[in-house]
Design a protein around this motif. Structure first.
Motif, mmCIF file in Angstrom:
data_model
loop_
_atom_site.group_PDB
_atom_site.id
_atom_site.type_symbol
_atom_site.label_atom_id
_atom_site.label_comp_id
_atom_site.label_asym_id
_atom_site.label_seq_id
_atom_site.Cartn_x
_atom_site.Cartn_y
_atom_site.Cartn_z
ATOM 1 N N PHE A 109 0.883 -1.185 0.000
ATOM 2 C CA PHE A 109 0.000 0.000 0.000
ATOM 3 C C PHE A 109 0.909 1.220 0.000
ATOM 4 O O PHE A 109 2.094 1.109 0.315
ATOM 5 C CB PHE A 109 -0.940 -0.002 1.226
ATOM 6 N N ASP A 152 4.052 3.917 8.448
ATOM 7 C CA ASP A 152 3.144 2.790 8.209
ATOM 8 C C ASP A 152 3.472 2.320 6.801
ATOM 9 O O ASP A 152 3.175 3.008 5.818
ATOM 10 C CB ASP A 152 1.694 3.255 8.328
ATOM 11 N N ASP A 200 2.188 -5.496 6.849
ATOM 12 C CA ASP A 200 1.641 -4.170 7.203
ATOM 13 C C ASP A 200 2.046 -3.847 8.633
ATOM 14 O O ASP A 200 1.509 -4.438 9.566
ATOM 15 C CB ASP A 200 0.109 -4.231 7.069
ATOM 16 N N HIS A 226 -7.395 -5.419 10.934
ATOM 17 C CA HIS A 226 -8.118 -5.920 9.762
ATOM 18 C C HIS A 226 -7.447 -7.199 9.289
ATOM 19 O O HIS A 226 -6.259 -7.403 9.513
ATOM 20 C CB HIS A 226 -8.093 -4.878 8.639
ATOM 21 N N HIS A 238 -5.709 -5.052 3.199
ATOM 22 C CA HIS A 238 -7.011 -5.187 3.860
ATOM 23 C C HIS A 238 -7.689 -6.326 3.110
ATOM 24 O O HIS A 238 -8.310 -6.102 2.068
ATOM 25 C CB HIS A 238 -7.847 -3.916 3.744
ATOM 26 N N GLU A 292 -3.251 -2.974 15.688
ATOM 27 C CA GLU A 292 -2.707 -1.647 15.418
ATOM 28 C C GLU A 292 -3.409 -0.535 16.183
ATOM 29 O O GLU A 292 -4.032 0.341 15.582
ATOM 30 C CB GLU A 292 -2.712 -1.348 13.912
ATOM 31 N N GLU A 326 1.912 -1.229 15.006
ATOM 32 C CA GLU A 326 1.185 -2.238 14.237
ATOM 33 C C GLU A 326 2.091 -3.407 13.879
ATOM 34 O O GLU A 326 3.201 -3.213 13.365
ATOM 35 C CB GLU A 326 0.643 -1.601 12.944
HETATM 36 N N1 GLY Z 1 -1.689 0.588 6.187
HETATM 37 C C1 GLY Z 1 -3.087 0.666 6.297
HETATM 38 C C2 GLY Z 1 -3.492 0.071 7.541
HETATM 39 O O1 GLY Z 1 -2.723 -0.022 8.470
HETATM 40 O O2 GLY Z 1 -4.574 -0.393 7.682
#
Ligand code: GLY
Ligand code: MN
Ligand code: MN
Length: 463
Positions: free
Chosen positions: A221, A250, A262, A345, A352, A394, A434
């Motif tokens: 992302f 992030d 992530d 998520h 996601h 996160e 996270e």
């Molecule tokens: N990087 C997007 C999220 O942490 O959901």
């Protein structure tokens, strides 16, 4: 060949997935449209190609302009696509044929794309029900309309069948996700080592991208690298970092087979966090740690989310920013002021995972609806956790000046939020931590290498 076959799992993996899906669906024609190449500014200058994740999950083929059907009623699986012409080969070099690509993922029947419409028309004429998942690109929306007419609707049965399979990660998927996370952690460690006053957000964003690209990976992302972490999706990269700032990074890598990592780290730009940053980070860290201890089969992620909110409320009460019972503040939604997003998520082939199916179909029990209240509605994963689930943990703590002003003016949750004290925190920014976790048969485990999470670990790595 100019290009070898792109990596896939063993063909048996895809054959087993398709057989399982076919069995669950029981009847009908399952239609899967792969992604095409999208132009950047003129037809021959393109965005990087990204294959559709449902197509990758069932067919593994990371090439543009493909479609496939699983004809459950007639027990046939066909991949549709066209061979390169000599005009193509001049530009692309000789490539594996469609039959070679398909054979590698256990599909023996291929046909030219022009035959797809005929196949579907025949199925429709024979009263077969055509199932497809919701399209998310303009091109695919138009292609589906062409093939099926504009009344055709995505299939909830197919969504639920696929979400159930993809929510439970198989060992080979977990191994691939671990590879993505290991590189993701390299990206974060690179940033921790390089951040100092005078470095720009652009420097950080470029450096973490380089770490991924040097492994042949890409980003899962667009990187968030900002000293204004309170803006949740901050892609501006406009600041030069200064002593006293925090950098919220992030960022995640996506493997060649497109499984994601992530992670988020909030690091001091100078040698250490300021005293005020330490007080808030300590609350965040405790909240993170407790969330990772709570997750196990049988607990709902909604409960973990509300507990994380309560922990934040309790910590902020200690700083004089909140008052009243922390759990009541959490249940009421008041802590959404400080953490307006969900605790995490699902993650897999998408960062996601399967959000194109509709996040409620993936993260909530069948037929359930999301709590529509502010903060709650951003919780993408609320359901009971099951072995094989892979998701992010996160928590974050943010001070969003506009939200503070709006809620203060409305007198919202003033029984829980100490607005007078909060004024002084409007310049604080925001923080999040996270990592990515797997539910096991009796608990949970972090996937991949551990990232520096505590202040001590982060500051020690800065050297
Ligand atoms: N990087 C997007 C999220 O942490 O959901
Ligand atoms: Mn995330
Ligand atoms: Mn993230």
């Amino acid at each position: 060949y100019y290009t070898m076959l792109k990596p896939t799992f063993a063909k048996e993996v895809y054959m087993e997935r398709r057989a399982r899906l076919q069995k669950t669906m029981g009847s009908g024609l399952l239609l899967f449209l792969g992604n095409t190449i999208a132009s950047y500014n003129y037809p021959d200058n393109n965005y990087m190609f990204r294959q559709d994740s449902t197509f990758l999950y069932l067919f593994g083929l990371d090439y543009e302009d493909l479609a496939a059907v699983i004809d459950v009623d007639n027990n046939r699986t066909i991949i549709f696509g066209d061979e390169l012409t000599i005009d193509d080969i001049i530009w692309t070099g000789v490539q594996p044929t469609l039959a070679e690509k398909s054979e590698a993922v256990g599909v023996t029947e291929t046909r030219p794309m022009a035959e797809l419409q005929k196949y579907i028309d025949q199925a429709v004429a024979q009263q077969q029900k055509v199932h497809f998942v919701p399209p998310y690109r303009g091109h695919t929306i138009m292609w589906l309309r062409e093939l099926l007419g504009k009344e055709a609707q995505p299939s909830l049965d197919l969504i639920y069948a696929l979400a159930d399979m993809r929510n439970h990660k198989a060992p080979e998927e977990i191994a691939e996700i671990a590879k993505a996370i290991d590189i993701t952690v390299d990206m974060h460690e690179t940033a921790i080592r390089m951040v100092r006053p005078g470095v720009t957000e652009k420097d950080i964003a470029a450096a973490v991208c380089e770490v991924a690209q040097r492994k042949g990976y890409y980003l899962s992302f667009p990187t968030i690298a900002t000293n204004h972490g309170e803006t949740l999706h901050n892609h501006g990269y406009i600041h030069t970092l200064q002593d006293g700032d925090m950098l919220l990074l992030d960022a995640g890598a996506e493997t060649e087979m497109h499984y994601a990592g992530d992670c988020t780290t909030t690091m001091p730009v100078g040698r250490d966090y300021t005293q005020r940053q330490k007080e808030v980070y300590e609350i965040l860290y405790r909240t993170y740690e407790e969330a990772t201890r709570m997750i196990r089969p049988g607990i709902t992620y909604r409960e973990c989310h509300v507990r994380a909110w309560a922990n934040i409320a309790e910590g902020l009460k200690g700083l004089g920013l909140m008052q009243g019972d922390p759990m009541e503040a959490a249940e009421a939604g008041a802590v959404a002021m400080f953490m307006p997003h969900g605790l995490g998520h699902m993650m897999g082939l998408d960062v996601h995972d399967m959000e194109n199916y509709g996040e409620v179909h993936v993260g909530y029990p069948r037929g359930a609806e999301k709590d529509p209240r502010f903060g709650f509605r951003s919780l993408r994963l609320g359901r009971t956790l099951e072995p094989g689930f892979v998701f992010t943990v996160e928590p974050g703590i943010y001070f969003i000046p506009d939200l503070i002003d709006q809620w203060k003016a409305a007198g919202k949750f003033k029984e829980f939020i100490c607005y007078d004290k909060l004024e002084a925190f409007k310049d604080f920014g925001g923080m999040r931590n996270e990592e990515d976790w797997l539910i096991t048969s009796d608990g949970a485990s972090r996937i991949g290498r551990k990232k520096p999470n505590s202040m001590a670990e982060i500051v020690a790595m800065k050297g």
